[in-house]
Design a protein around this motif. Structure first.
Motif, PDB file in Angstrom:
ATOM      1  N   MET A  50     -81.569 -71.390-110.242  1.00  0.00           N
ATOM      2  CA  MET A  50     -81.553 -70.116-110.983  1.00  0.00           C
ATOM      3  C   MET A  50     -80.912 -69.024-110.137  1.00  0.00           C
ATOM      4  SD  MET A  50     -85.378 -70.273-112.655  1.00  0.00           S
ATOM      5  CE  MET A  50     -85.438 -68.508-112.840  1.00  0.00           C
ATOM      6  N   GLY A  54     -77.590 -68.041-111.755  1.00  0.00           N
ATOM      7  CA  GLY A  54     -77.950 -67.017-112.722  1.00  0.00           C
ATOM      8  C   GLY A  54     -78.333 -67.598-114.077  1.00  0.00           C
ATOM      9  N   ILE A  55     -78.452 -68.916-114.146  1.00  0.00           N
ATOM     10  CA  ILE A  55     -78.832 -69.567-115.403  1.00  0.00           C
ATOM     11  C   ILE A  55     -80.341 -69.389-115.598  1.00  0.00           C
ATOM     12  CG2 ILE A  55     -78.941 -71.761-116.645  1.00  0.00           C
ATOM     13  CD1 ILE A  55     -76.527 -72.686-114.946  1.00  0.00           C
ATOM     14  N   PRO A  56     -80.763 -68.974-116.787  1.00  0.00           N
ATOM     15  CA  PRO A  56     -82.201 -68.800-117.041  1.00  0.00           C
ATOM     16  C   PRO A  56     -82.958 -70.130-116.945  1.00  0.00           C
ATOM     17  CG  PRO A  56     -80.878 -67.854-118.826  1.00  0.00           C
ATOM     18  CD  PRO A  56     -79.944 -68.592-117.934  1.00  0.00           C
ATOM     19  N   LYS A  57     -84.219 -70.028-116.570  1.00  0.00           N
ATOM     20  CA  LYS A  57     -85.051 -71.223-116.381  1.00  0.00           C
ATOM     21  C   LYS A  57     -85.098 -72.087-117.644  1.00  0.00           C
ATOM     22  CE  LYS A  57     -89.583 -72.734-114.825  1.00  0.00           C
ATOM     23  NZ  LYS A  57     -90.893 -72.342-114.310  1.00  0.00           N
ATOM     24  N   THR A  58     -85.206 -71.462-118.809  1.00  0.00           N
ATOM     25  CA  THR A  58     -85.295 -72.246-120.051  1.00  0.00           C
ATOM     26  C   THR A  58     -84.024 -73.058-120.288  1.00  0.00           C
ATOM     27  OG1 THR A  58     -84.566 -70.318-121.319  1.00  0.00           O
ATOM     28  CG2 THR A  58     -86.952 -70.724-121.208  1.00  0.00           C
ATOM     29  N   GLU A  59     -82.887 -72.480-119.956  1.00  0.00           N
ATOM     30  CA  GLU A  59     -81.619 -73.203-120.128  1.00  0.00           C
ATOM     31  C   GLU A  59     -81.538 -74.375-119.146  1.00  0.00           C
ATOM     32  OE1 GLU A  59     -76.842 -72.360-119.827  1.00  0.00           O
ATOM     33  OE2 GLU A  59     -78.145 -70.694-120.412  1.00  0.00           O
TER      34      GLU A  59
END
Length: 142
Positions: A50, A54-59
């Protein structure tokens, strides 16, 4: 179709970005196997992934679920005698990779898919790097 044990570094690489590794995993060009413990190992790296991407945790979790949907997960407790053989080979090289070598020894696979140079130090199971798999596919041998 090649049957391969997938090392955790490949799965992490597939999480980092929509990459060649991810595309190879999702195209069902290989029968892929890994261990349940690889899920735990990958989940430890989610905060770092993350932070780096910068990728969100859900993604990340959705992508991870999608990736593992293309991998047959095995219980490391069922590896039996192959564990002691793998331990004798890998414990002096990288003990963390011992279960993956044990899985490759226990199953009728064509090798281990890993970009980890530690695996190259053993000669019991063929190691396929992402680059080598791509070259094989481009040459028309799968």
């Amino acid at each position: 179709m090649k049957s391969l044990v997938v090392d955790t570094n490949i799965i992490i690489g597939a999480l980092l970005k929509d990459s060649l590794i991810r595309n190879l995993m999702l195209r069902d060009m290989f029968d892929l196997y890994s261990l349940f413990l690889s899920q735990q190992e990958v989940k430890k790296y989610i905060p770092l992934i993350m932070e780096r991407t910068g990728i969100p945790k859900t993604e990340i979790e959705d992508t991870l679920s999608m990736l593992y949907g293309h991998v047959t997960l095995m219980n490391e407790k069922l590896l039996g005698e192959s564990t002691s053989e793998a331990r004798s080979v890998m414990d002096t090289i990288d003990p963390g990779d011992t279960p993956f070598l044990a899985l490759a020894l226990a199953l009728p696979v064509d090798g281990i898919w890993s970009d980890d140079k530690h695996f190259q130090k053993q000669c019991h199971v063929k190691v396929w790097t992402t680059e080598a798999l791509l070259q094989e596919l481009l040459a028309g041998h799968n």
